[in-house]
Design a protein around this motif. Sequence first.
Motif, PDB file in Angstrom:
ATOM      1  N   VAL A 158       0.842  -1.196   0.000  1.00  0.00           N
ATOM      2  CA  VAL A 158       0.000   0.000   0.000  1.00  0.00           C
ATOM      3  C   VAL A 158       0.877   1.246   0.000  1.00  0.00           C
ATOM      4  O   VAL A 158       2.063   1.189   0.336  1.00  0.00           O
ATOM      5  N   LYS A 159       0.268   2.357  -0.391  1.00  0.00           N
ATOM      6  CA  LYS A 159       0.958   3.644  -0.268  1.00  0.00           C
ATOM      7  C   LYS A 159      -0.036   4.654   0.266  1.00  0.00           C
ATOM      8  O   LYS A 159      -1.231   4.584  -0.015  1.00  0.00           O
ATOM      9  N   ILE A 160       0.462   5.571   1.079  1.00  0.00           N
ATOM     10  CA  ILE A 160      -0.373   6.641   1.625  1.00  0.00           C
ATOM     11  C   ILE A 160       0.296   7.974   1.358  1.00  0.00           C
ATOM     12  O   ILE A 160       1.514   8.064   1.258  1.00  0.00           O
ATOM     13  N   ARG A 161      -0.532   8.987   1.190  1.00  0.00           N
ATOM     14  CA  ARG A 161      -0.026  10.341   0.999  1.00  0.00           C
ATOM     15  C   ARG A 161      -0.158  11.070   2.315  1.00  0.00           C
ATOM     16  O   ARG A 161      -1.232  11.156   2.889  1.00  0.00           O
ATOM     17  N   ILE A 191       4.857  10.574  -0.038  1.00  0.00           N
ATOM     18  CA  ILE A 191       4.211   9.270  -0.169  1.00  0.00           C
ATOM     19  C   ILE A 191       5.023   8.251   0.608  1.00  0.00           C
ATOM     20  O   ILE A 191       6.248   8.199   0.479  1.00  0.00           O
ATOM     21  N   ARG A 192       4.331   7.469   1.426  1.00  0.00           N
ATOM     22  CA  ARG A 192       4.956   6.385   2.178  1.00  0.00           C
ATOM     23  C   ARG A 192       4.410   5.074   1.651  1.00  0.00           C
ATOM     24  O   ARG A 192       3.232   4.960   1.347  1.00  0.00           O
TER      25      ARG A 192
END
Length: 102
Positions: free
Chosen positions: A72-75, A81-82
Amino acid sequence: MFEFLASIILEGASHPDDSPTMIQLFPNCKAFELLGENECYITVRHMDTIVRVSPDCFQKINSPKEFFGDAVKIRLSNKQIRRGIVSIIYWHHKQKNRSIPS
């Protein structure tokens, strides 16, 4: 599509052979994938842990968007972006109104 459950009661929730594992897992408010059922217990999975538990201690919930092991990636608020891997899925009691009817 996977069927997911959330733990709602801890005491007496697991098969006696699985009790030490459940205590270590501390299942309260975590999402579990339903794997199977028999006359006394359901078999559920959380991450890599599989246990037998009482169906009375769980309620059906909507499947999460991501599953264990998914990338997954999160902003973040600063637009960075992580990226990560889903290793735990929590369920919040306020999501009760979005649970799947039996």
